[in-house]
Enzyme design. Structure first.
Site, PDB file in Angstrom:
ATOM      1  N   GLU A  33       2.189 -85.534  37.130  1.00 57.17           N
ATOM      2  CA  GLU A  33       1.256 -84.410  37.002  1.00 57.17           C
ATOM      3  C   GLU A  33       1.599 -83.417  38.112  1.00 57.17           C
ATOM      4  O   GLU A  33       1.692 -83.800  39.286  1.00 57.17           O
ATOM      5  CB  GLU A  33      -0.192 -84.875  37.149  1.00 57.17           C
ATOM      6  N   ARG A 262       3.027-100.604  41.892  1.00 59.13           N
ATOM      7  CA  ARG A 262       3.483 -99.385  42.535  1.00 59.13           C
ATOM      8  C   ARG A 262       4.072 -99.701  43.909  1.00 59.13           C
ATOM      9  O   ARG A 262       3.863-100.782  44.464  1.00 59.13           O
ATOM     10  CB  ARG A 262       2.344 -98.375  42.651  1.00 59.13           C
ATOM     11  N   LYS A 272      -2.323 -88.369  46.511  1.00 61.33           N
ATOM     12  CA  LYS A 272      -2.041 -86.930  46.542  1.00 61.33           C
ATOM     13  C   LYS A 272      -3.215 -86.163  47.136  1.00 61.33           C
ATOM     14  O   LYS A 272      -3.030 -85.157  47.821  1.00 61.33           O
ATOM     15  CB  LYS A 272      -1.748 -86.422  45.126  1.00 61.33           C
TER      16      LYS A 272
END
Length: 556
Positions: A33, A262, A272
């Site tokens: 994104e 992850r 983020k």
């Protein structure tokens, strides 16, 4: 790229699918994104998705770079361009396979209409707070919306009105009609569309109705005929809805979602949102600040992409959610740079040394190897003169035990040159040593110390006459604790006050001509890189410390 065959549970699934004929080829995607810069945690997903495509290139496999740009309030063109640059820098290409989720807005809308016509979606005019309050929890089922049983015709009319801008933000959403009593809260009539009257970086003001990520993502995958949609573990709970969307919408393909752990590191934050906080609150100089765990920050710090890829390869792909010690990445950085970085001399804590028996105005070329173990890198000539800069800690007025460098009446070798003997020193008014006086021993260049002369160390130096003043930035870890997210006062409370020191150093003249992003080893000091933005050949050099020669944090 490594030639070593890779094996993990995802690759085993893909190999089985190819062997069985379920898929003739493999199509993966990396779908960031564009609401921030990529960070080190994204490296595993990039290496996995693009790596699988490369490993199966013989069957026509490919990996798409797709921007999941369905939230115009947080997305910017700057982030799009930075993501492209970072993926390429890491070593991967997408060729013609660049896509934007926003290119499929009409397709998503048609799928939503299809759900409404089949009684599987409805327009809900409750507030966001009311929807949240009626979803229930892990032990209490959700409560149906009072708008849940609207007719198909009414829902179609209201949804068209939402698209036309007839509703204000927050006054209406479209929800999937699944099961308000499902043990998986994600399936309790999730919102799939909301009204956002915001300018989109790709579609402008063409839409005021935007799909939610969980609805758009499976449709994007299906639209692009993705075979294996590889996601991190936090999406595991969302997989039933992913599959529901695929099963109930008119899609051209049926991708399979598979989750893996992850990549997380100690001494970092990977959210983020938190990285944006660091930028906006001025704790760092930007997304590509060399202290940031972003790929752009890593590049600017001089961290080689190959070291990141190597770490991803070594840590592998698993279902285990662990934390990787940042020292593992630091090891890979040192291991790689040790073999490829040419050596140069620089002094970052300058102390003047005067060779009193050296003729004034005279200099001599000292030939130095560019790499101690790689003759192919050649050598260079460095000027030795009467006045030199040496490191401040290479002289001690009262030498400690096991200290073998300069002190009164002590000998050291100047790197590549002569042995010198300290004959005196000078202090300023505060008592600080500001000048060391020495005499050189003729005939000792490239020769052993004369009988009776003890010389057990060599020090680096830069000619005060020929050296170049440089700005050197000493970067260190941004946080002082292993888990900043767990800090009692919040992650910003444990920012390392010494994470950046800017100093004036003296360097070999050749470093002034270095191209941006040139990485070298400052002998005995560590690895440094010419800043990719602020270093300009022919002007005052600007170098960033990539990493020291050893882990100074190991003792802490």
């Amino acid at each position: 790229m490594s030639d070593t065959p890779k094996s993990d549970f995802i690759r085993e699934i893909i190999a089985a699918d190819l062997a069985s004929g379920k898929h003739a080829t493999t199509i993966t995607r990396f779908p960031p994104e564009p609401n921030g810069y990529l960070h080190l945690g994204h490296a595993r997903a990039i290496c996995l998705n693009f790596g699988i495509a490369l490993e199966n290139a013989g069957s026509g496999a490919r990996c798409h770079l797709r921007f999941d740009d369905t939230n115009p309030e947080k997305e910017e063109v700057e982030y799009v361009e930075s993501i492209k640059a970072d993926v390429k820098w890491l070593g991967f290409e997408w060729g013609d396979n660049l896509y934007y989720a926003s290119d499929y807005f009409e397709f998503y809308y048609d799928c939503a209409v299809h759900l409404i016509k089949n009684g599987l979606a409805y327009v809900d005019e409750q507030t966001a707070e009311q929807i949240k309050d009626t979803r229930g929890n892990l032990t209490v089922p959700g409560s149906p919306s009072p708008f849940r049983d609207r007719s198909v015709e009414e829902n179609l009319e209201l949804f068209a009105k939402m698209r036309a801008g007839g509703f204000d933000e927050g006054t209406a959403v479209l929800r999937a009609k699944i099961d308000m009593a499902s043990p998986n809260i994600v399936l309790r009539d999730p919102v799939i569309y909301r009204v956002l009257k915001a300018e989109h970086h790709n579609t402008g003001d063409a839409w005021c109705l935007y799909p939610m990520y969980d609805f758009a993502h499976p449709l994007e995958d299906a639209k692009e005929h993705i075979t294996h949609s590889l996601c991190t573990l936090e999406f595991e709970i969302h997989r039933p809805f992913y599959d529901w969307v695929i099963e109930n919408c008119p899609v051209p393909a049926k991708p399979r979602q598979i989750e893996f752990s992850r990549l997380n590191f100690t001494y970092t934050v990977m959210s983020k949102r938190k990285l944006l906080t660091l930028v906006k609150e001025g704790h760092v100089a930007g997304w590509d600040d060399p202290r940031m765990p972003t790929l752009s920050g890593a590049r600017r710090r001089g961290i080689p992409a190959v070291a990141i890829r190597k770490l991803c390869e070594k840590t592998g792909i698993t279902k285990f959610q662990g934390i990787t010690d940042i020292a593992q990445l630091e090891f890979e950085i040192r291991d790689y740079l040790n073999t490829v970085a040419p050596r140069r001399m620089a002094v970052i804590d300058p102390l003047k040394l005067v060779i009193t028996n050296w003729p004034e105005g005279q200099s001599e070329d000292i030939e130095l190897d560019n790499h101690p173990k790689d003759p192919a890198m050649g050598s260079r000539a460095v000027k030795l003169s009467r006045e030199l800069w040496i490191e401040g800690d290479d002289f001690m007025e009262v030498p400690e035990k096991k200290y073998f460098r300069l002190g009164p009446d002590r000998h050291v070798r100047l790197r590549g040159g002569y042995i010198v003997k300290c004959t005196g020193f000078e202090k300023d008014d505060s008592g600080k040593v500001v000048k060391v006086l020495c005499e050189y021993l003729p005939g000792t260049k490239g020769a052993d110390a004369p009988e009776g002369v003890e010389c057990r160390a060599a020090i680096h130096w830069v000619s005060a006459e020929h050296g170049v003043a440089a700005e050197v930035r000493l970067y260190d870890r941004l946080f002082t604790v292993e888990d900043p997210d767990a800090a009692e006062g919040g992650f910003t409370s444990v920012i390392n006050p010494d994470s950046l020191k800017v100093i004036q150093a003296w360097v070999e003249p050749a470093l002034a001509a270095a191209e941006p992003e040139t990485v070298v080893q400052y002998e005995r000091l560590g690895y440094f890189v010419a800043d990719r933005h602020e270093h300009q050949p022919g002007t005052k050099p600007v170098f960033n410390r990539t990493i020291g020669l050893r882990d100074s944090w190991a003792k802490k």
